[in-house]
Every structure is written in C-alpha cells, then in structure tokens.
Design a protein around this motif. Structure first.
Motif, PDB file in Angstrom:
ATOM      1  N   GLN A 188       0.814  -1.215   0.000  1.00  0.00           N
ATOM      2  CA  GLN A 188       0.000   0.000   0.000  1.00  0.00           C
ATOM      3  C   GLN A 188       0.849   1.268   0.000  1.00  0.00           C
ATOM      4  N   ASN A 189       2.114   1.137   0.399  1.00  0.00           N
ATOM      5  CA  ASN A 189       3.018   2.291   0.381  1.00  0.00           C
ATOM      6  C   ASN A 189       3.738   2.345  -0.961  1.00  0.00           C
ATOM      7  N   VAL A 190       2.967   2.241  -2.050  1.00  0.00           N
ATOM      8  CA  VAL A 190       3.532   2.013  -3.380  1.00  0.00           C
ATOM      9  C   VAL A 190       4.350   3.201  -3.877  1.00  0.00           C
ATOM     10  N   LEU A 211       7.720   3.016  -2.298  1.00  0.00           N
ATOM     11  CA  LEU A 211       8.413   1.841  -2.830  1.00  0.00           C
ATOM     12  C   LEU A 211       8.908   2.095  -4.245  1.00  0.00           C
ATOM     13  N   PHE A 212       8.034   2.706  -5.044  1.00  0.00           N
ATOM     14  CA  PHE A 212       8.405   3.011  -6.427  1.00  0.00           C
ATOM     15  C   PHE A 212       9.629   3.929  -6.471  1.00  0.00           C
ATOM     16  N   ALA A 213       9.593   4.968  -5.658  1.00  0.00           N
ATOM     17  CA  ALA A 213      10.699   5.923  -5.651  1.00  0.00           C
ATOM     18  C   ALA A 213      11.981   5.278  -5.124  1.00  0.00           C
ATOM     19  N   ASN A 214      11.863   4.485  -4.059  1.00  0.00           N
ATOM     20  CA  ASN A 214      13.048   3.828  -3.492  1.00  0.00           C
ATOM     21  C   ASN A 214      13.689   2.886  -4.500  1.00  0.00           C
ATOM     22  N   LYS A 215      12.859   2.079  -5.156  1.00  0.00           N
ATOM     23  CA  LYS A 215      13.407   1.121  -6.121  1.00  0.00           C
ATOM     24  C   LYS A 215      13.992   1.849  -7.322  1.00  0.00           C
ATOM     25  N   LYS A 216      13.282   2.878  -7.769  1.00  0.00           N
ATOM     26  CA  LYS A 216      13.780   3.637  -8.917  1.00  0.00           C
ATOM     27  C   LYS A 216      15.127   4.277  -8.593  1.00  0.00           C
ATOM     28  N   CYS A 217      15.226   4.864  -7.406  1.00  0.00           N
ATOM     29  CA  CYS A 217      16.481   5.499  -7.003  1.00  0.00           C
ATOM     30  C   CYS A 217      17.602   4.472  -6.890  1.00  0.00           C
ATOM     31  N   GLN A 218      17.272   3.331  -6.334  1.00  0.00           N
ATOM     32  CA  GLN A 218      18.277   2.272  -6.206  1.00  0.00           C
ATOM     33  C   GLN A 218      18.759   1.810  -7.580  1.00  0.00           C
ATOM     34  N   GLU A 219      17.824   1.637  -8.500  1.00  0.00           N
ATOM     35  CA  GLU A 219      18.196   1.211  -9.848  1.00  0.00           C
ATOM     36  C   GLU A 219      19.024   2.284 -10.561  1.00  0.00           C
ATOM     37  N   ILE A 220      18.648   3.550 -10.354  1.00  0.00           N
ATOM     38  CA  ILE A 220      19.382   4.650 -10.987  1.00  0.00           C
ATOM     39  C   ILE A 220      20.837   4.653 -10.522  1.00  0.00           C
ATOM     40  N   LEU A 221      21.030   4.584  -9.210  1.00  0.00           N
ATOM     41  CA  LEU A 221      22.391   4.626  -8.672  1.00  0.00           C
ATOM     42  C   LEU A 221      23.191   3.395  -9.077  1.00  0.00           C
ATOM     43  N   GLU A 222      22.529   2.258  -9.117  1.00  0.00           N
ATOM     44  CA  GLU A 222      23.216   1.035  -9.530  1.00  0.00           C
ATOM     45  C   GLU A 222      23.617   1.110 -11.007  1.00  0.00           C
ATOM     46  N   LYS A 223      22.690   1.575 -11.830  1.00  0.00           N
ATOM     47  CA  LYS A 223      22.992   1.707 -13.251  1.00  0.00           C
ATOM     48  C   LYS A 223      24.076   2.756 -13.473  1.00  0.00           C
TER      49      LYS A 223
END
Length: 750
Positions: free
Chosen positions: A376-378, A381-393
């Motif tokens: 429900q805290n989507v 979650l979306f922002a956290n995952k997106k940020c994590q993917e951005i930094l990893e990429k």
C-alpha cells in the motif's frame, strides 16, 4: 440401675477398643508384609530385571484390600468408638496416632503401586497406541517420584524407580517421534542432483491414522514437545517447499492421493533466466501449500482454547514466509516507471486477498499486516526502487570502459531553453535598471555552445539517464519527485568519487584517457548549468531545483586531472632533452648526435600527443595544451644555451640547425582537422609564450656582432624585449672572441 447401665456400656466400649486395637495390630503386620512384597517386586523388576507380571497384579490387589480395611477401621474410630466410649482422650488419640502412622505407610505403598502401573502403561503404549494415557502416566509418575524422593534420596528402590522412569520416558518419546515420522514423511532433495530437485511430503490419512496423529499432537503438547517438532517441520517446509515456490518461476506443485496417504510433490530446476515469478503465481502456490496442509492435519485442535496446529506452525515460521514474499517477490514486482503503476494495482489487490486467505486458515493472526502495509506504500516503494536502480545503473556506467568515445557537436545540445521567470515581488529600481541593461546586451551565438570534442560513451549515457530521471520526476507524485531529484544529485556526487578512483591508474598512464576525462567533466558541467532550470516548473516548489553548486566541483576535477597529466608530460619532455647534455660542444660528432637524438625524441613525443589529443580535445584546449608543453621545451633549451660559457662558430652553426628542427615542426603540431585557414604563426605566438625568445636565440646564433647590435637597438629592439642585458652579454662573450668590436657592442648593451 443407672450404675449398672454405665458399667455395661463401659465394658462394651472396652471390648470395641480392644477389637479396633487388634485390627490395627493385624493391619500393621499385613503392611509390614506388604512392604516386603513391594520391595521384592520392585527390586526384582527394576534392579534384577526379572519378569514379575503375576506378582505385580497380586500385589496391587493386596494393597487395595488392605486400604479398604484401613478405611473401615478409620470409620469405626471416628463414628462408633468415639461416640460410645466415655474414656480418656489419651486412648482415642493413641488409636488415631497409630492409625495415622499406618495410613502414611499405606500412602507410600499406594504411590509405589501407582508408579508400577504407570510404568507398565508407558511400556505398552506403542502396542496399544494409547499415547494420551501414557502421557498422563508420565506426568503422574513425575509428580509421585518428586514427592517420594524428597527426603528419601538414599532409598535404593526409589532411585531404581527413578532410573526406570527416565528410561521408559525416553523410549516413549522415541516411539512418539518414530510414529510421527511414519505419519508425516519427508523425501528430501538429492544434494548430488544438479539439474532438477524434487521434494515430497507424504501425510498418512484415513480415520485411524488421523486419530493417532491427533493423539500424538495432544501428547506432544502435554509434554512440551510440540513447539520443537513444529519448528523443525516448519523449517523444512520453508526451505524445501515454500522458498522454491517464491524464488523460482520454474517450480511445479503436484498433489496426489494413494490409498491411505496424500502426497505433495515440489519439483524445481535452476532458472537460467533469473526472472522472478509474479506475485499472482507465488500467492497461488503458497495458498495451495497451506490449504493442502490444513486439509491433511494442520486443522487438528491442540488445546481446550480451540487453538489449532496451523496457528502453532504460523507462530514458528510465518515471519520467515512473509519476509521471503516481501524480499524475493513483491520487491521485484515494484514498478520502475509510471506506466507500470496501473499494473501494480492488480498486485496490491492480489496481496490483500492472499493475506486474507492466510488469516482465514489461521496461519497468521488477524492483526498481521506486513504484506498489505508493504504494497500500500507504493509511491515510496516506487521511488526507493527507482532510485536504487538509478544509482546502480550509474555506478555500472562509471565503472565501464571509458576509452569508448563519441564525438559531440558544437550545437546547442539542450534545445531552446525556457524563458527565465520573473520573481513574484517587484524588483527594486536599481535591480530593474540592471535587468534593462542585461536585456539590451545581446548574447553571442556561441553562448551555451559546447565546443567539439570526444567524450566517453558511458558519460553520454549517464547524462541521458539523468535527463530521463528528471523527466519522470516531473510526472510523479511530489514525494517520488523529491526522491528522484535527489537521486540525480547523488548520482553526480557518486561520479566525483567513483570515476576518478576506479580509473585512477588509466588516467595517470594514458594521456588520451586523461583528455577524455577532462572532456567528460566539462560536458557534465555544461549540462548542469541549465539542467535545473529546464525542469524547475515540473518539480515540486519545495525543491531547490539547481545543480549549479556542482559545476565548479566537477570542472575542477577534470582540470586537475588533466593538469597532472600535463605535469607528467613535461617531465617526459625534460627527460628527453636531458640526453642533449646541455647542448655543449655540439660541433663534436658524438655530442651533436646526442643532441639531435634528444630533439627528435622530444618531437616524437609531441607527435604521439598530437595523435591522441588532436581529435579528442576541443581545438582551443588542444592548442593551449600543446603550446604549454612546447613552451616548456623551448624554455629549457634556451636556458641551457644561454648559460654556455664558450660557443664556437661551429657550435653556433650546429645549434642553430638543431633549434630550427623544432621551429619547423612546431607549427603543424598546433594544427587540428577542424582548422581550415588558421594562422600558425599567430597561434604559436599566442600559445607558446616564449616562442619569440626562442626565435631570437636562433637569430643570435646565426648573426654577427653588428646584426646583434642592430637588433638590440639601444634596448628598444626585439632582442631587448626577449633577453635581459646580462643574458645578452653572456651570449656575446660565449659566441665571440674578446676584441675591441665585442667590447664596443657589450658597452652598448645596458
């Protein structure tokens, strides 16, 4: 008459008392005999290990009979004699005391007989399958032995009974465990099998088997064994059944029924795709597993409060299953773009249904909301995952090969910039005047143009990632937009730390890579000047949407790195010129050869730098870099020749020839492919600060005293501009012999 009646009653009371006393004496003798029998039976069975089944039953009957007689005597003392006798209380108290002693002995004997019967019940439990009665016997014996052993620790028979109790109890627990394994049977995966793994769980069903299983569960609960058994069962369930279903998309579940058993088979192989299963697939499989278990035996009630076996299992492993679902399934399903957000709503609904089913089966309590709270805290979650993917990429791009380069044009790469916004507050008159003046000043067409150069492909991709992220931030919720904006800033901060550290050795050893890195930094800084302004309108007003504070930091990073490479190249040039040995005595063949080789090595190094820098660096930066290095070379050569004390005419001629080599080669070194009609003479004088001094030195080496005097022109000529009087006098003394003409020229140089 009254006295006669009293005498008769007294005589009758005495007869009753004597009768009771006689019975007590007889009971005492019988109890003594019974004690001997109990000792012999216990000793023979639990010390000498002899079979005494018949004697044990007879002993139990004797104890029961004597106990009944004692009860009768006690009733007579309390109800008959005490009411009929008019005697002293000492007689009654004596009888009661004697009866109490006999009763205490009898209680001990009854306890020993109960222990014997309990041990017999435990030993026969496996045959009769009456596990509940055996469990009650274990608890009863434990209580009886605890009361008997206290204060009688040295009694040999009690120690023997205690030992037998522990032996029988351990055997019973072992039998219970074996029976559990027969009813709940695991076939574990083969550790040697690498292609496909298979795990089977077989539950014996049918009325009889289920009844025995219920009995075993109740017994384990009574003996405090159920928690450890369910914990072991739960760990296997999670590791070999639930986890493959959650993490492996190729897991297959199969239910089968054979006779009096039900089997759940799990097959899975290594998933080469690495793609995790969808939440819908995972929820369906986990629901199927627990529904099958609930139908087989987890619905069994384990206490009077109505708790079932599923609740106990959930208390042991529910948190592990929830963590696996969150980390290995739902985390991967979190959307990484706004287009995927609508599809994720289906996963949110599926998660709520899944959570409800687990609650209905009592695997989790009604207040367990780990899964539903997570999905429900989507937005977060979306922002956290997106940020994590951005930094990893971004980090992957920064650690990729930097030598793969691409040319960037001098066109405006950002397109037309949006107009600057006027402030809400009216500007002051002074500020208005400045704005008016700024509006009257037309900016050059080259404003915000990036000069042509080569940058790393990975850096171009890094900036593209930054623009895409900011564009997505402008279309996201305010909370997500803030996180995405700062993810871009963190990405740029990461560049400043990771890129120069990871490529440190390459930046030192390869001039081309240091030039590319310089361009990379300038390219990023060029974009950061206007990046925040481009997206400010689309981002929340609470964000200070600017990257200008990072511009100077990144520019300095690129400049410092390239200057370090320049310093290293200066050292290389100086080392090459060192072979000339100060350009002394070059008229000698070997000395001339050494000096010529030093000059050619220096030119060769310049050609190498021209090859690796010419197309990479912007033209102006390239000419300035080559000019700086060329300047250091001519300064070193000039300084070496000026300090020579004796230069013969042959030496002067050879020196002029050597210096002319550099003068002829210098112009083409500054030329770039983009230059069509560049004035090389102008570029040499512009970028090599001591170039005219170098040319004047060549002139002096070829000139006569008169020509030198004319070019000095009383301190106003070109020689006076490039050389000090002392330097000029030193050169004249080295080149010409001591004559009156030389003295006259020296006198003119002031």
């Amino acid at each position: 008459m009254a006295s006669f009646v009293t005498e008769v009653l007294t005589s009758a009371g005495k007869l009753e008392t004597q009768e009771v006393q006689g019975k007590l004496d007889a009971l005492t003798k019988q109890i003594d005999s019974l004690k001997i029998q109990v000792y012999e039976v216990t000793h023979n069975k639990y010390v000498d290990f002899q079979s005494t089944m018949g004697t044990s039953e007879e002993l139990a009957e004797n104890v029961e009979r004597i106990s009944k007689e004692m009860s009768d005597v006690s009733d007579r003392i309390e109800n008959e004699i005490k009411s009929q006798l008019n005697m002293s209380t000492e007689v009654v108290e004596s009888l009661k005391r004697q009866l109490l002693e006999v009763t205490d002995v009898m209680l001990v004997l009854e306890s020993l007989v109960q222990i014997q019967e309990g041990l017999q019940c435990i030993s026969e439990a496996d045959k009769t399958c009456n596990f509940s009665k055996a469990a009650e016997a274990i608890l009863n014996i434990h209580e009886l032995l605890s009361s008997l052993v206290e204060g009688n620790k040295d009694v040999h028979i009690l120690l023997a009974l205690q030992t037998e109790y522990w032996v029988q109890k351990e055997k019973f627990l072992y039998d219970i465990g074996d029976k559990w394994k027969e009813l709940v049977f695991w076939t574990m995966p083969d550790s040697n099998e690498t292609k496909q793994q298979k795990c089977e769980l077989k539950i014996m069903t049918g009325t009889t088997n289920l009844s025995v299983l219920k009995d075993i569960v109740v017994v384990m609960e009574k003996l405090d064994l159920l928690d450890s058994k369910m914990k072991s069962f739960g760990e296997r369930l999670v590791l070999h059944i639930a986890q493959p279903c959650i993490t492996n998309s190729k897991t297959v579940l199969k239910e089968s029924v054979t006779g009096q058993s039900k089997t759940l088979t799990v097959k899975y192989c290594e998933d080469s795709t690495g793609k995790p299963p969808s939440p819908g697939e995972v929820f369906a499989k986990i629901t199927q597993i627990f529904k099958w278990l609930n139908d087989c035996f987890l619905h069994i009630m384990i206490d009077e409060q109505g708790q079932v076996l599923m609740e106990r299992l959930g208390g042991m492993v529910a948190h592990q299953v929830m963590d696996l679902v969150v980390k290995q399934c739902l985390t991967h399903a979190i959307p990484t773009s706004n287009r995927q957000m609508e599809g994720f709503q289906n996963d949110v609904s599926a998660t709520e249904v899944f959570n409800q089913k687990l609650t209905e089966m009592k695997f989790i309590p009604p207040n367990e909301t780990t899964l539903t709270d997570f999905v429900q805290n989507v937005n977060v979650l979306f922002a956290n995952k997106k940020c994590q993917e951005i930094l990893e990429k971004a980090r992957n791009l920064m650690t990729s090969e930097m030598h793969n380069s691409v040319a960037v044009s001098d066109d405006k790469p950002l397109g037309e910039l949006p107009a600057l916004e006027k402030g809400h507050d009216a500007p002051s008159s002074k500020k208005s005047r400045k704005l008016d003046l700024a509006g009257e000043c037309k900016l050059s067409d080259n404003t915000f143009k990036l000069p042509s150069c080569h940058i790393s492909v990975c850096i171009q991709q890094l900036l593209t990632l930054a623009y895409e992220t900011l564009h997505e931030a402008g279309e996201s919720s305010p909370q997500s937009a803030i996180q995405l904006f700062y993810a871009v800033r963190n990405m740029l901060e990461l560049f400043c730390s990771v890129f120069p550290t990871y490529h440190k050795e390459s930046l030192v050893n390869f001039p081309q890579l240091s030039a590319i890195f310089h361009n990379n930094c300038m390219f990023i800084a060029h974009h950061l000047m206007t990046m925040g302004h481009q997206f400010r309108k689309k981002l929340p007003p609470t964000i200070n949407a600017t990257f200008v504070d990072l511009v100077q930091k990144i520019r300095r990073l690129g400049t410092d790195t390239f200057l370090q490479q320049m310093s290293r190249q200066k050292g290389v040039m100086a080392e090459c010129l060192g072979g000339a040995k100060g350009f002394a005595s070059v008229s000698e063949e070997n000395m001339y050869f050494d000096a010529e080789r030093a000059i050619k090595q220096t030119i060769h190094q310049f050609h190498h730098l021209q090859k690796v820098w010419q197309e990479v660096l912007p033209p102006s930066v390239y000419r300035k870099a080559i000019g700086t290095l060329l300047n250091s070379v001519v300064v070193d050569i000039t300084a070496s020749i000026v300090v020579l004390e004796d230069i013969s005419s042959d030496d002067a001629r050879q020196l002029a020839t050597l210096l002319t080599i550099i003068m002829d080669k210098a112009g083409p070194l500054l030329q770039t492919p983009a230059d069509d009609k560049v004035n090389l003479t102008f570029e040499l004088q512009k970028n090599v600060s001591k170039w005219l001094r170098y040319k004047e030195l060549i002139t002096v080496l070829n000139a006569s005293l008169l020509e030198i005097s004319d070019r000095w022109a009383e301190g106003k000529g070109p020689l006076a501009v490039e050389f000090t009087p002392n330097e000029m006098k030193s050169l004249i003394r080295a080149l010409f012999q001591n004559t009156e003409r030389r003295a006259a020229v020296l006198a003119k140089i002031k």
